[in-house]
Scaffold this motif. Structure first.
Motif, PDB file in Angstrom:
ATOM      1  N   LEU A  20       0.837  -1.204   0.000  1.00 22.10           N
ATOM      2  CA  LEU A  20       0.000   0.000   0.000  1.00 22.10           C
ATOM      3  C   LEU A  20       0.872   1.254   0.000  1.00 22.10           C
ATOM      4  CD1 LEU A  20      -2.847  -1.018   2.467  1.00 22.10           C
ATOM      5  CD2 LEU A  20      -3.084  -0.577   0.012  1.00 22.10           C
ATOM      6  N   GLN A  21       1.968   1.230   0.748  1.00 19.92           N
ATOM      7  CA  GLN A  21       2.868   2.388   0.760  1.00 19.92           C
ATOM      8  C   GLN A  21       3.520   2.570  -0.612  1.00 19.92           C
ATOM      9  OE1 GLN A  21       3.345   4.838   2.926  1.00 19.92           O
ATOM     10  NE2 GLN A  21       4.781   5.748   1.450  1.00 19.92           N
ATOM     11  N   ALA A  22       3.950   1.467  -1.214  1.00 19.02           N
ATOM     12  CA  ALA A  22       4.556   1.550  -2.543  1.00 19.02           C
ATOM     13  C   ALA A  22       3.531   2.026  -3.569  1.00 19.02           C
ATOM     14  CB  ALA A  22       5.114   0.182  -2.944  1.00 19.02           C
ATOM     15  N   ALA A  23       2.295   1.533  -3.442  1.00 22.01           N
ATOM     16  CA  ALA A  23       1.227   1.956  -4.358  1.00 22.01           C
ATOM     17  C   ALA A  23       0.948   3.440  -4.206  1.00 22.01           C
ATOM     18  CB  ALA A  23      -0.044   1.154  -4.073  1.00 22.01           C
ATOM     19  N   ARG A  24       0.965   3.925  -2.975  1.00 19.44           N
ATOM     20  CA  ARG A  24       0.756   5.360  -2.725  1.00 19.44           C
ATOM     21  C   ARG A  24       1.789   6.189  -3.470  1.00 19.44           C
ATOM     22  NH1 ARG A  24       0.421   7.945   3.383  1.00 19.44           N
ATOM     23  NH2 ARG A  24       0.383  10.173   2.790  1.00 19.44           N
ATOM     24  N   GLU A  25       3.031   5.748  -3.432  1.00 18.74           N
ATOM     25  CA  GLU A  25       4.101   6.474  -4.105  1.00 18.74           C
ATOM     26  C   GLU A  25       3.949   6.407  -5.624  1.00 18.74           C
ATOM     27  OE1 GLU A  25       7.641   4.648  -2.692  1.00 18.74           O
ATOM     28  OE2 GLU A  25       7.303   5.248  -0.592  1.00 18.74           O
ATOM     29  N   VAL A  26       3.720   5.214  -6.140  1.00 22.18           N
ATOM     30  CA  VAL A  26       3.682   5.025  -7.593  1.00 22.18           C
ATOM     31  C   VAL A  26       2.440   5.666  -8.217  1.00 22.18           C
ATOM     32  CG1 VAL A  26       3.593   3.313  -9.450  1.00 22.18           C
ATOM     33  CG2 VAL A  26       5.101   2.949  -7.477  1.00 22.18           C
ATOM     34  N   PHE A  27       1.283   5.449  -7.611  1.00 20.37           N
ATOM     35  CA  PHE A  27       0.066   6.084  -8.132  1.00 20.37           C
ATOM     36  C   PHE A  27       0.167   7.604  -8.025  1.00 20.37           C
ATOM     37  CE2 PHE A  27      -2.300   1.998  -6.983  1.00 20.37           C
ATOM     38  CZ  PHE A  27      -2.403   1.580  -8.309  1.00 20.37           C
ATOM     39  N   ASN A  36       2.686   1.313 -13.014  1.00 20.29           N
ATOM     40  CA  ASN A  36       3.105  -0.029 -13.416  1.00 20.29           C
ATOM     41  C   ASN A  36       3.205  -0.932 -12.188  1.00 20.29           C
ATOM     42  OD1 ASN A  36       4.842  -2.295 -14.267  1.00 20.29           O
ATOM     43  ND2 ASN A  36       5.079  -1.094 -16.157  1.00 20.29           N
ATOM     44  N   VAL A  37       2.533  -2.071 -12.252  1.00 24.17           N
ATOM     45  CA  VAL A  37       2.537  -3.023 -11.144  1.00 24.17           C
ATOM     46  C   VAL A  37       3.949  -3.455 -10.792  1.00 24.17           C
ATOM     47  CG1 VAL A  37       1.954  -5.404 -10.548  1.00 24.17           C
ATOM     48  CG2 VAL A  37       0.194  -3.888 -11.453  1.00 24.17           C
ATOM     49  N   SER A  38       4.802  -3.628 -11.788  1.00 18.34           N
ATOM     50  CA  SER A  38       6.167  -4.079 -11.519  1.00 18.34           C
ATOM     51  C   SER A  38       6.932  -3.054 -10.687  1.00 18.34           C
ATOM     52  CB  SER A  38       6.909  -4.347 -12.829  1.00 18.34           C
ATOM     53  OG  SER A  38       7.003  -3.172 -13.608  1.00 18.34           O
ATOM     54  N   GLU A  39       6.639  -1.765 -10.881  1.00 15.25           N
ATOM     55  CA  GLU A  39       7.298  -0.732 -10.084  1.00 15.25           C
ATOM     56  C   GLU A  39       6.801  -0.775  -8.644  1.00 15.25           C
ATOM     57  OE1 GLU A  39       8.246   4.082 -10.101  1.00 15.25           O
ATOM     58  OE2 GLU A  39       7.085   3.185 -11.745  1.00 15.25           O
ATOM     59  N   VAL A  40       5.517  -1.044  -8.464  1.00 16.33           N
ATOM     60  CA  VAL A  40       4.959  -1.142  -7.122  1.00 16.33           C
ATOM     61  C   VAL A  40       5.637  -2.263  -6.345  1.00 16.33           C
ATOM     62  CG1 VAL A  40       2.893  -1.651  -5.757  1.00 16.33           C
ATOM     63  CG2 VAL A  40       2.710  -0.180  -7.769  1.00 16.33           C
ATOM     64  N   VAL A  41       5.701  -3.444  -6.957  1.00 21.07           N
ATOM     65  CA  VAL A  41       6.263  -4.584  -6.219  1.00 21.07           C
ATOM     66  C   VAL A  41       7.758  -4.421  -6.002  1.00 21.07           C
ATOM     67  CG1 VAL A  41       4.453  -6.167  -6.958  1.00 21.07           C
ATOM     68  CG2 VAL A  41       6.548  -5.980  -8.320  1.00 21.07           C
ATOM     69  N   ARG A  43       9.306  -1.577  -5.403  1.00 15.15           N
ATOM     70  CA  ARG A  43       9.461  -0.672  -4.253  1.00 15.15           C
ATOM     71  C   ARG A  43       9.049  -1.355  -2.949  1.00 15.15           C
ATOM     72  NH1 ARG A  43       8.034   5.598  -5.811  1.00 15.15           N
ATOM     73  NH2 ARG A  43       8.781   5.533  -7.971  1.00 15.15           N
ATOM     74  N   ALA A  44       8.096  -2.261  -3.049  1.00 12.88           N
ATOM     75  CA  ALA A  44       7.635  -2.968  -1.852  1.00 12.88           C
ATOM     76  C   ALA A  44       8.565  -4.114  -1.480  1.00 12.88           C
ATOM     77  CB  ALA A  44       6.217  -3.503  -2.082  1.00 12.88           C
ATOM     78  N   GLY A  45       9.499  -4.428  -2.368  1.00 11.44           N
ATOM     79  CA  GLY A  45      10.398  -5.552  -2.113  1.00 11.44           C
ATOM     80  C   GLY A  45       9.663  -6.871  -2.154  1.00 11.44           C
ATOM     81  N   LEU A  65      -6.186   1.077  -1.494  1.00  8.69           N
ATOM     82  CA  LEU A  65      -5.520   2.291  -1.018  1.00  8.69           C
ATOM     83  C   LEU A  65      -6.550   3.363  -0.689  1.00  8.69           C
ATOM     84  CD1 LEU A  65      -2.750   3.650  -0.537  1.00  8.69           C
ATOM     85  CD2 LEU A  65      -2.846   4.447  -2.915  1.00  8.69           C
ATOM     86  N   TYR A  66      -7.573   3.488  -1.543  1.00 17.24           N
ATOM     87  CA  TYR A  66      -8.648   4.451  -1.310  1.00 17.24           C
ATOM     88  C   TYR A  66      -9.412   4.117  -0.026  1.00 17.24           C
ATOM     89  CZ  TYR A  66     -13.076   6.921  -1.953  1.00 17.24           C
ATOM     90  OH  TYR A  66     -14.197   7.700  -1.771  1.00 17.24           O
TER      91      TYR A  66
END
Length: 203
Positions: A20-27, A36-41, A43-45, A65-66
């Motif tokens: 969720l934190q990575a999604a917050r940053e990427v979105f 991009n989902v690959s960027e989210v994962v 960043r989330a490791g 996230l919402y």
């Protein structure tokens, strides 16, 4: 089927939190469509498979996230109203203001998410979800204000809710906390000047 251990539950919760934190940053950086989902994962490791396991996909991750953001708003507002009641406040307008202050404080703390959800794009059906949540917010405020079911009552509550929502937009657009606080105080002053209890009583 074996029950999950406390360690496994903790690891699952941490994985979701990290995503969720990575999604917050990427979105926040790219918007929903370009994220991009690959960027989210990355960043989330984590892994794409783990993301799909926990959330189901990019759209579901955005909606999670919402919901997480809205739950934080609601919890803070409810706690603020409860605290005011414990302190002896029984004026419905002042209770509304107590909840609104907490809501707007959250809008400053999570201003990136406010901008994303109000001004950014989203998955199909997101606008309907937002409107439905907005109608529920109006209903909750009507209960807090002890408003009746007359058209004037409903409209007054909708106006007050819109003031808070627009204030949140301005708070999120502020560059400095001092500016955000000025917006919050202006919104509270406007609500009081409208004298909603008088309108509701006359209606």
């Amino acid at each position: 089927m074996a029950r999950k251990s406390s360690w496994e539950w903790s690891r699952t919760a941490q994985t979701r939190k990290s995503m969720l934190q990575a999604a917050r940053e990427v979105f926040g950086e790219h918007g929903f469509a370009e994220a991009n989902v690959s960027e989210v994962v990355a960043r989330a490791g984590s892994s794409v498979g783990s993301l799909y396991h926990h959330f189901g996909g990019k759209a579901e991750l955005f909606l999670a996230l919402y919901e997480h953001h809205q739950a934080a708003h609601e919890e803070a507002s409810a706690a603020s109203v409860a605290k005011a009641e414990q302190e002896g406040v029984d004026d419905p307008v002042e209770l509304l203001i107590a909840g609104a202050r907490a809501y707007l404080a959250g809008a400053w703390e999570r201003r990136d998410l406010v901008r994303l959800f109000i001004e950014g794009d989203g998955p199909p059906g997101f606008e309907l979800i937002r409107r439905t949540r907005g109608r529920e917010w109006v209903r909750q405020n009507a209960v807090l204000l002890r408003a009746g079911g007359e058209p004037l009552d409903r409209f007054m509550v909708a106006v007050l809710t819109s003031i808070i929502e627009e204030a949140a937009r301005e708070v999120a657009a502020s560059d400095m906390e001092e500016d955000a606080q000025e917006v919050i105080e202006a919104a509270m002053t406007l609500i009081r000047r409208l004298d909603p209890l008088k309108v509701l009583e006359e209606g």
